[in-house]
Design an enzyme around this catalytic site. Structure first.
Site, PDB file in Angstrom:
ATOM      1  N   HIS A 171      -8.791   1.231  -0.761  1.00  0.00           N
ATOM      2  CA  HIS A 171      -8.563   0.105  -1.685  1.00  0.00           C
ATOM      3  C   HIS A 171      -9.889  -0.539  -2.116  1.00  0.00           C
ATOM      4  CE1 HIS A 171      -4.284   0.466  -1.463  1.00  0.00           C
ATOM      5  NE2 HIS A 171      -4.329   0.423  -0.143  1.00  0.00           N
ATOM      6  N   SER A 203       0.834  -1.206   0.000  1.00  0.00           N
ATOM      7  CA  SER A 203       0.000   0.000   0.000  1.00  0.00           C
ATOM      8  C   SER A 203       0.875   1.265   0.000  1.00  0.00           C
ATOM      9  CB  SER A 203      -0.981  -0.038   1.174  1.00  0.00           C
ATOM     10  OG  SER A 203      -1.933   0.987   1.055  1.00  0.00           O
TER      11      SER A 203
END
Length: 295
Positions: A181, A75
């Site tokens: 996400h 991430s």
């Protein structure tokens, strides 16, 4: 410790303050925690710390003429990896993470959504629950076979988490301001794409394993397009780790505070032949180098 012992790390911190306009040293070394953990501060500070750990390690690796086979990040960690692969300069890396943090915080205020870690539930079972959800819920992080994360709008994501718990999974609500996400971040993705367009993207000098594609990328243009999708795409960490292993990687080094990725890699490659190290201070760096001489 790296700041006190490596001139190159001092330079990173000083330059980061100039470039970001944030009191990075004060936030990292003194806090207060409440200020440090504000998304727009945290994303810059964490990236600076990760990069500092990489710079300290790299000084030593260069002396030994060792070059990493791949760089990867989880991430936000992708931006530290892009700096390590020389895809983005320090200035562009910090511009990206500062804007990413700002947009994610902004989106969090508008969105009624959240995330849960689901531990100890088979993927197929969780996929079934997500498919039957009463609103938008997705599997946002494929962290390891034992740890998955769901992201979605309330109350649907709460309901899926509750059902997972009833089926015997351990469920932890994440301290985040929105369902990252996931397609809920579409607006943030569009705004962030414009930020990424303005940066200077070079081809990676070390193949970069992408969270979105789950494989190695070297073209700066392709990497930029993948990073545009990253905010709305699932983090395919299992694919990233398996890809590197299949390509012959047997030594993984996690750079930055704590051992979260070390734990995930250990779960993904359970029963296989590999070594995993975490480097976050002088002690762990020394330990890694001692082990390296024996390998």
């Amino acid at each position: 410790e790296f700041f006190e012992n490596f001139e190159a790390v001092k330079n990173i911190f000083n330059l980061s303050e100039e470039l970001s306009g944030l009191p990075v040293k004060k936030l990292c070394f003194e806090g207060p925690l409440q200020e440090l953990t504000q998304t727009q501060n945290l994303q810059v500070c964490l990236t600076v710390v990760n990069i500092s750990c990489y710079v300290a390690l790299n000084e030593v690796l260069k002396e030994k003429n060792i070059k990493p086979a791949f760089v990867a990040g989880h991430s936000l960690g992708e931006y530290s990896a892009l700096f390590a692969g020389e895809v983005l300069s320090l200035e562009d890396t910090l511009t990206a993470v500062k804007e990413r943090g700002r947009l994610m915080e902004e989106e969090g205020k508008k969105s009624s959504s959240g995330m849960y870690a689901v531990i100890g539930m088979p993927l197929a079972d969780l996929e079934e629950l997500v498919k039957d959800a009463s609103g938008l819920v997705v599997i946002s992080n494929y962290n390891s076979p034992k740890q998955l994360v769901i992201s979605g709008e309330f109350p649907a994501v709460d309901e899926v988490a509750q059902k997972a718990k009833e089926k015997g999974a351990r469920v932890v609500k994440l301290k985040v301001s929105a369902g990252f996400h996931s397609p809920l971040m579409k607006e943030a993705e569009e705004k962030f794409s414009m930020v990424l367009e303005k940066l200077s993207w070079k081809d990676s000098v070390i193949p970069f394993v992408s969270n979105v594609s789950g494989k190695a990328e070297t073209s700066g243009t392709s990497i930029k397009e993948l990073l545009k999708k990253q905010i709305t795409s699932s983090v395919r960490w299992i694919d990233c780790v398996n890809y590197m292993y299949e390509k012959g990687v047997r030594i993984f080094v996690e750079l930055g505070p704590k051992k979260v990725l070390t734990g995930l890699i250990t779960q993904i490659l359970e029963g296989k032949d590999f070594k995993c190290f975490n480097i976050e201070n002088l002690d762990t760096l020394k330990g890694f180098l001692e082990n390296l001489s024996k390998i």
